[in-house]
Design a protein around this motif. Structure first.
Motif, PDB file in Angstrom:
ATOM      1  N   MET A 187       0.841  -1.201   0.000  1.00 20.69           N
ATOM      2  CA  MET A 187       0.000   0.000   0.000  1.00 20.69           C
ATOM      3  C   MET A 187       0.871   1.245   0.000  1.00 20.69           C
ATOM      4  O   MET A 187       0.545   2.247  -0.639  1.00 20.69           O
ATOM      5  CB  MET A 187      -0.923   0.000   1.214  1.00 20.69           C
ATOM      6  CG  MET A 187      -1.989  -1.064   1.197  1.00 20.69           C
ATOM      7  SD  MET A 187      -3.308  -0.714   0.043  1.00 20.69           S
ATOM      8  CE  MET A 187      -4.053   0.696   0.768  1.00 20.69           C
ATOM      9  N   LYS A 214      -6.261   2.298   4.831  1.00 23.26           N
ATOM     10  CA  LYS A 214      -6.336   1.353   3.727  1.00 23.26           C
ATOM     11  C   LYS A 214      -7.531   1.628   2.841  1.00 23.26           C
ATOM     12  O   LYS A 214      -7.449   1.570   1.626  1.00 23.26           O
ATOM     13  CB  LYS A 214      -6.434  -0.063   4.312  1.00 23.26           C
ATOM     14  CG  LYS A 214      -6.021  -1.135   3.361  1.00 23.26           C
ATOM     15  CD  LYS A 214      -5.924  -2.465   4.092  1.00 23.26           C
ATOM     16  CE  LYS A 214      -6.244  -3.596   3.144  1.00 23.26           C
ATOM     17  NZ  LYS A 214      -6.313  -4.887   3.808  1.00 23.26           N
ATOM     18  N   ALA A 215      -8.663   1.930   3.446  1.00 30.58           N
ATOM     19  CA  ALA A 215      -9.887   2.089   2.658  1.00 30.58           C
ATOM     20  C   ALA A 215      -9.792   3.276   1.717  1.00 30.58           C
ATOM     21  O   ALA A 215     -10.083   3.183   0.513  1.00 30.58           O
ATOM     22  CB  ALA A 215     -11.083   2.241   3.599  1.00 30.58           C
ATOM     23  N   LEU A 230      -7.381   2.642  -1.010  1.00 27.84           N
ATOM     24  CA  LEU A 230      -7.950   1.763  -2.031  1.00 27.84           C
ATOM     25  C   LEU A 230      -8.901   2.541  -2.925  1.00 27.84           C
ATOM     26  O   LEU A 230      -8.924   2.342  -4.140  1.00 27.84           O
ATOM     27  CB  LEU A 230      -8.681   0.583  -1.367  1.00 27.84           C
ATOM     28  CG  LEU A 230      -7.807  -0.622  -1.025  1.00 27.84           C
ATOM     29  CD1 LEU A 230      -8.615  -1.696  -0.341  1.00 27.84           C
ATOM     30  CD2 LEU A 230      -7.157  -1.175  -2.269  1.00 27.84           C
ATOM     31  N   ASP A 231      -9.673   3.410  -2.331  1.00 26.36           N
ATOM     32  CA  ASP A 231     -10.568   4.220  -3.155  1.00 26.36           C
ATOM     33  C   ASP A 231      -9.788   5.053  -4.148  1.00 26.36           C
ATOM     34  O   ASP A 231     -10.154   5.146  -5.330  1.00 26.36           O
ATOM     35  CB  ASP A 231     -11.411   5.137  -2.256  1.00 26.36           C
ATOM     36  CG  ASP A 231     -12.565   4.381  -1.630  1.00 26.36           C
ATOM     37  OD1 ASP A 231     -13.088   4.839  -0.598  1.00 26.36           O
ATOM     38  OD2 ASP A 231     -12.937   3.331  -2.187  1.00 26.36           O
ATOM     39  N   ILE A 252      -6.840   4.500  -5.294  1.00 27.25           N
ATOM     40  CA  ILE A 252      -6.230   3.626  -6.301  1.00 27.25           C
ATOM     41  C   ILE A 252      -7.266   3.232  -7.336  1.00 27.25           C
ATOM     42  O   ILE A 252      -7.003   3.248  -8.549  1.00 27.25           O
ATOM     43  CB  ILE A 252      -5.629   2.383  -5.614  1.00 27.25           C
ATOM     44  CG1 ILE A 252      -4.431   2.784  -4.752  1.00 27.25           C
ATOM     45  CG2 ILE A 252      -5.227   1.352  -6.638  1.00 27.25           C
ATOM     46  CD1 ILE A 252      -3.981   1.708  -3.810  1.00 27.25           C
ATOM     47  N   ILE A 253      -8.431   2.883  -6.871  1.00 25.10           N
ATOM     48  CA  ILE A 253      -9.485   2.481  -7.803  1.00 25.10           C
ATOM     49  C   ILE A 253      -9.836   3.634  -8.729  1.00 25.10           C
ATOM     50  O   ILE A 253      -9.989   3.447  -9.948  1.00 25.10           O
ATOM     51  CB  ILE A 253     -10.714   1.993  -7.016  1.00 25.10           C
ATOM     52  CG1 ILE A 253     -10.422   0.629  -6.373  1.00 25.10           C
ATOM     53  CG2 ILE A 253     -11.924   1.906  -7.907  1.00 25.10           C
ATOM     54  CD1 ILE A 253     -11.448   0.203  -5.377  1.00 25.10           C
ATOM     55  N   ARG A 308     -14.225  -2.410  -1.782  1.00 27.96           N
ATOM     56  CA  ARG A 308     -13.161  -1.835  -2.588  1.00 27.96           C
ATOM     57  C   ARG A 308     -12.258  -2.897  -3.195  1.00 27.96           C
ATOM     58  O   ARG A 308     -11.864  -2.796  -4.350  1.00 27.96           O
ATOM     59  CB  ARG A 308     -12.339  -0.902  -1.714  1.00 27.96           C
ATOM     60  CG  ARG A 308     -13.180   0.181  -1.098  1.00 27.96           C
ATOM     61  CD  ARG A 308     -12.352   0.965  -0.102  1.00 27.96           C
ATOM     62  NE  ARG A 308     -13.065   2.105   0.403  1.00 27.96           N
ATOM     63  CZ  ARG A 308     -13.794   2.082   1.503  1.00 27.96           C
ATOM     64  NH1 ARG A 308     -13.886   0.984   2.202  1.00 27.96           N
ATOM     65  NH2 ARG A 308     -14.419   3.159   1.907  1.00 27.96           N
ATOM     66  N   LYS A 343     -13.760  -4.211  -6.188  1.00 25.74           N
ATOM     67  CA  LYS A 343     -13.688  -3.279  -7.320  1.00 25.74           C
ATOM     68  C   LYS A 343     -12.311  -3.320  -7.958  1.00 25.74           C
ATOM     69  O   LYS A 343     -12.174  -3.312  -9.180  1.00 25.74           O
ATOM     70  CB  LYS A 343     -13.965  -1.865  -6.811  1.00 25.74           C
ATOM     71  CG  LYS A 343     -15.396  -1.419  -6.993  1.00 25.74           C
ATOM     72  CD  LYS A 343     -15.507   0.076  -6.796  1.00 25.74           C
ATOM     73  CE  LYS A 343     -16.638   0.351  -5.818  1.00 25.74           C
ATOM     74  NZ  LYS A 343     -16.639   1.749  -5.353  1.00 25.74           N
ATOM     75  N   LEU A 344     -11.331  -3.339  -7.111  1.00 28.48           N
ATOM     76  CA  LEU A 344      -9.969  -3.361  -7.636  1.00 28.48           C
ATOM     77  C   LEU A 344      -9.708  -4.644  -8.405  1.00 28.48           C
ATOM     78  O   LEU A 344      -9.049  -4.636  -9.443  1.00 28.48           O
ATOM     79  CB  LEU A 344      -8.976  -3.208  -6.478  1.00 28.48           C
ATOM     80  CG  LEU A 344      -7.526  -2.925  -6.867  1.00 28.48           C
ATOM     81  CD1 LEU A 344      -7.428  -1.680  -7.721  1.00 28.48           C
ATOM     82  CD2 LEU A 344      -6.667  -2.795  -5.635  1.00 28.48           C
ATOM     83  N   LEU A 392     -10.936  -4.282 -11.777  1.00 26.29           N
ATOM     84  CA  LEU A 392     -10.211  -3.368 -12.652  1.00 26.29           C
ATOM     85  C   LEU A 392      -8.920  -3.986 -13.176  1.00 26.29           C
ATOM     86  O   LEU A 392      -8.586  -3.824 -14.350  1.00 26.29           O
ATOM     87  CB  LEU A 392      -9.878  -2.079 -11.896  1.00 26.29           C
ATOM     88  CG  LEU A 392     -11.071  -1.155 -11.615  1.00 26.29           C
ATOM     89  CD1 LEU A 392     -10.635   0.000 -10.740  1.00 26.29           C
ATOM     90  CD2 LEU A 392     -11.656  -0.635 -12.916  1.00 26.29           C
ATOM     91  N   LEU A 443      -2.260  -6.144  -4.771  1.00 25.08           N
ATOM     92  CA  LEU A 443      -1.679  -4.813  -4.639  1.00 25.08           C
ATOM     93  C   LEU A 443      -0.402  -4.684  -5.458  1.00 25.08           C
ATOM     94  O   LEU A 443      -0.148  -3.639  -6.070  1.00 25.08           O
ATOM     95  CB  LEU A 443      -1.400  -4.511  -3.168  1.00 25.08           C
ATOM     96  CG  LEU A 443      -2.642  -4.310  -2.296  1.00 25.08           C
ATOM     97  CD1 LEU A 443      -2.244  -4.067  -0.861  1.00 25.08           C
ATOM     98  CD2 LEU A 443      -3.469  -3.150  -2.813  1.00 25.08           C
ATOM     99  N   THR A 464      -1.363  -4.439  -9.018  1.00 36.53           N
ATOM    100  CA  THR A 464      -1.967  -3.128  -9.273  1.00 36.53           C
ATOM    101  C   THR A 464      -0.893  -2.077  -9.462  1.00 36.53           C
ATOM    102  O   THR A 464      -1.013  -1.205 -10.336  1.00 36.53           O
ATOM    103  CB  THR A 464      -2.893  -2.740  -8.100  1.00 36.53           C
ATOM    104  OG1 THR A 464      -3.845  -3.773  -7.892  1.00 36.53           O
ATOM    105  CG2 THR A 464      -3.593  -1.431  -8.375  1.00 36.53           C
ATOM    106  N   VAL A 513      -0.585  -0.057 -12.835  1.00 34.27           N
ATOM    107  CA  VAL A 513      -0.729   1.393 -12.864  1.00 34.27           C
ATOM    108  C   VAL A 513       0.443   2.028 -13.595  1.00 34.27           C
ATOM    109  O   VAL A 513       0.263   2.952 -14.404  1.00 34.27           O
ATOM    110  CB  VAL A 513      -0.856   1.924 -11.420  1.00 34.27           C
ATOM    111  CG1 VAL A 513      -0.469   3.378 -11.332  1.00 34.27           C
ATOM    112  CG2 VAL A 513      -2.267   1.734 -10.904  1.00 34.27           C
TER     113      VAL A 513
END
Lengths: 567, 145
Positions: free
Chosen positions: A401, A417-418, A421-422, A424-425, B95, B98-99, B102, B115, B118, B122
């Protein structure tokens, strides 16, 4: 008198410690397992008294009782205790014995029955292996010189026993280095007498101790008027930690839970900082405070495992060094993180115990700790490997992260983290939208040009490097603003009015809508660079004759044409 | 890292432009029989697919997401519409789910690997966008000139 006895017991305890490897253990156990011992003592005391009134001194009876409470066979413990009596010179009054026993129990509890056994064996040369609880109690007995205090009968029914034990542990926590501090013992003993009702709670040797510890802690809080409250809290937490490993063989999971629970309960009550600091002290400098609980839990399980291992091998020292690297990766004072998911708690246990002992000021306690950490290997092992693996996994995720935080723009101040993650999304979605938009743009633009691959490549590379104004503004801008692209593309295509519109209109619409949305995005981001504007205008001018000064103006005519076609 | 990024960029640019040329030169679809809008739409889809495939190949197959992307492209090309969207991680909500949706192949990974993939995804996406933007700018500028 009580105080004297305590001192004597302490001395005896110390002596015993010195004599045997278990001396350390008991000493260490005293300090670390104080809570534990107190709990055990309380239990044993309760059980002891009824069964062994006639057999031994009050103290001893308590001890034995405690042991017997946990174990069905009372007789056995009594045998050795008698021997212990011989060994122990001092006079243990009920009080002292109890205190000592508590300490012993503490030590024993940490070490588990096996440890106690070894200690006892070492000390007394006895080979009997009483049940764990009995062991604990038995250890307690030797320390207590087997002199049952006349007030022994009080113990079982004395709720203060637990309190005293807890207090004793607290006191010890204050003087961790001098576990066998006679004065400490005496003071603890004093607390003992003061305590009340706690013993009842500590009926259950392990789980109960964990839970009772909480009650003890609470009682301590209530009753302790000294400034050792924090110490008690820490001790209580420590106790819980110790309880955990010891209990693991018996009731590993329950103990862990109770331990954690008790810890949690104690901590809030006592003051989390204290507990953490104490734990940190116990666990060693390298231990992360945040992971203290975890470490403790791990240690506890590791202790249990270690104890078992030690028991098998009979060589504590060997285990601790060998295994210390494994499990105690996190707990280790070295701070080296060794990922041994095999659950080789013995090492970690050893290290953990050593960490705990460190606070007590005796590194030599490692072998001793191992000694009394015997019993809970099995359960502790399972818990240990799980907790260790869990911790490893968590750290891995947090590390990734952090790396992502550097990658995604605008996430430096985001914590959690949340939210990360948002972000990142959102970023990934915006990038994918950009790709789609650019592919659409290329689809419209490309057919109009001939390809010169080499030239294109060279130009592209040069363009991307030398002329960032044209291309880069788009990229950084778009990521910053994540509003979705106007989904007009699909609308345009599915319009189904191709016949009604000429090619230019369609193109204009396609590009226009997309550009409109893009420009809207840019306007929202308020970062639209002039070069991009120029580029945008150029493209738009290709298809629209309207004034490209304002993107909105452009969208006007384009949207007008769009409205024609769109249903 | 910048050296790797530049190398990736060059690799991707080469592949992408090759694909673009392949898509644009035949131009068999640009017939008046089809709707102009559809032609553009179809071409844009092909360009998009080409971009992702080029990037996946340029990035290398040691990455899980590139393998997933290429296998998805292969299966789609063969008209096999098997949905591997939720193969392993059963429809994780929130989340993380969702990831997973994606990142290509994300449904099969655990959180840690997800992660990591990702992060690499990215980075490659950023390169892809940058190159495509440059190409589009180049084409648009050359066409507008």
């Amino acid at each position: 008198m009580e105080i004297d006895i305590k001192e004597k017991d302490k001395l005896e305890l110390e002596k015993r410690n010195d004599d045997n490897s278990m001396n350390y253990q008991s000493a260490g156990s005293l300090t670390s397992d104080w809570h534990f011992a107190s709990a055990n003592i309380a239990n044993s005391a309760l059980s002891l008294v009824p069964s062994h009134d006639g057999q031994m001194n009050a103290c001893r009876g308590d001890l034995v009782g405690a042991a017997s409470s946990s174990s069905a066979s009372m007789g056995e413990p009594f045998g050795p205790p008698v021997t212990w009596d011989h060994q122990t010179s001092s006079q243990n009054t009920g009080f002292c014995d109890i205190s000592l026993g508590t300490g012993t129990l503490v030590g024993m509890t940490t070490g588990g029955p096996v440890s106690m056994r070894s200690s006892i064996d070492g000390a007394l040369g006895m080979g009997w292996n009483p049940p764990s609880s009995v062991l604990r109690n038995s250890i307690f007995l030797p320390n207590a010189h087997g002199i049952l205090p006349p007030s022994l009968s009080q113990f079982p029914a004395d709720p203060a026993f637990i309190e005293r034990a807890a207090r004793f542990s607290c006191f010890n926590s204050g003087n961790i280095s001098d576990m066998a501090h006679p004065f400490g013992m005496s003071e603890a003993m004093g607390h003992y007498s003061r305590g009340g009702g706690m013993m009842q709670g500590l009926q259950e040797p392990f789980v109960g101790s964990g839970l009772k510890l909480l009650s003890v802690g609470q009682a301590q809080k209530n009753m302790m008027h000294e400034g050792d409250c924090s110490g008690e809290a820490s001790i209580a937490s420590l106790y819980m930690d110790h309880v955990k490993p010891e209990d693991s063989p018996l009731k590993s999971e329950r103990k862990s839970e109770s331990l954690v629970r008790s810890q949690d309960e104690v901590k809030p009550g006592m003051g989390r900082s204290d507990n953490d600091s104490d734990e940190a002290e116990f666990c060693g400098s390298d231990q992360d405070d945040a992971t203290m609980l975890e470490a403790n839990a791990g240690k506890l399980s590791a202790n249990g495992l270690n104890s078992k291992k030690r028991k098998r091998n009979g060589q504590d020292t060997e285990h601790s060094p060998g295994k210390g690297s494994q499990l105690s990766a996190e707990v280790n004072k070295d701070g080296s993180e060794v990922q041994h998911k095999g659950g080789k708690s013995p090492t970690s246990t050893t290290n953990k115990t050593s960490g705990k002992n460190g606070k007590h000021g005796s590194k030599a306690s490692d072998p001793e700790k191992e000694e009394y950490i015997h019993v809970r290997a099995r359960r502790g092992q399972a818990t240990n490997s799980h907790s260790l693996a869990e911790r490893v996994r968590r750290e891995k995720i947090s590390e990734r992260m952090k790396f992502l935080q550097d990658l995604v723009p605008g996430c430096s101040k985001v914590t959690g983290k949340a939210v990360m993650l948002d972000e990142i999304i959102n970023y990934v979605q915006s990038l994918q939208r950009q790709v789609e938009f650019l592919s659409m743009k290329l689809a419209t633009v490309n057919p109009r040009m001939d390809f010169n691959l080499e030239g294109l490549l060279a130009k592209d590379i040069l363009t991307s490097r030398a002329v960032p104004s044209a291309s880069l503004p788009f990229s950084p801008d778009l990521p910053m603003s994540y509003p979705p692209l106007h989904p007009s593309q699909s609308g345009l295509v599915t319009a189904g009015f191709p016949a009604m519109e000429n090619h230019s209109d369609i193109l204009r619409r396609t590009i226009g809508s997309q550009l409109t949305s893009i420009s809207r995005e840019f306007k929202e981001s308020a970062q639209l660079p002039g070069s991009w504007n120029d580029e945008l205008h150029n493209v738009i001018q290709m298809y629209a004759s309207s004034d490209p000064q304002d993107s909105q103006e452009i969208t006007g005519p384009i949207e007008a044409s769009n409205m024609k076609a769109e249903p | 890292m910048s050296a790797t990024t530049e190398q990736l960029e060059r690799n991707f640019t080469h592949r992408f432009l090759t694909s673009l040329r392949r898509i644009n030169s035949p131009d068999s679809k640009t017939t008046t029989t089809h709707a102009a809008g559809l032609v553009i739409r179809r071409r844009s889809l092909r360009i998009k697919r080409a971009a992702y495939s080029s990037m996946a190949r340029a990035a290398g197959s040691h990455r899980a997401w590139t393998r997933a992307l290429l296998s998805r492209a292969r299966s789609q090309r063969r008209r096999q519409q098997h949905d591997v969207h939720r193969r392993r991680q059963g429809r994780e909500m929130g989340r993380a789910g969702k990831l997973r949706g994606l990142v290509p192949g994300g449904s099969r990974m655990e959180m840690g690997q997800l992660l990591e993939e990702t992060a690499h995804y990215v980075q490659c996406l950023a390169v892809q966008v940058r190159v495509m933007q440059a190409v589009a700018d180049h084409f648009s500028s050359s066409s507008s000139m």
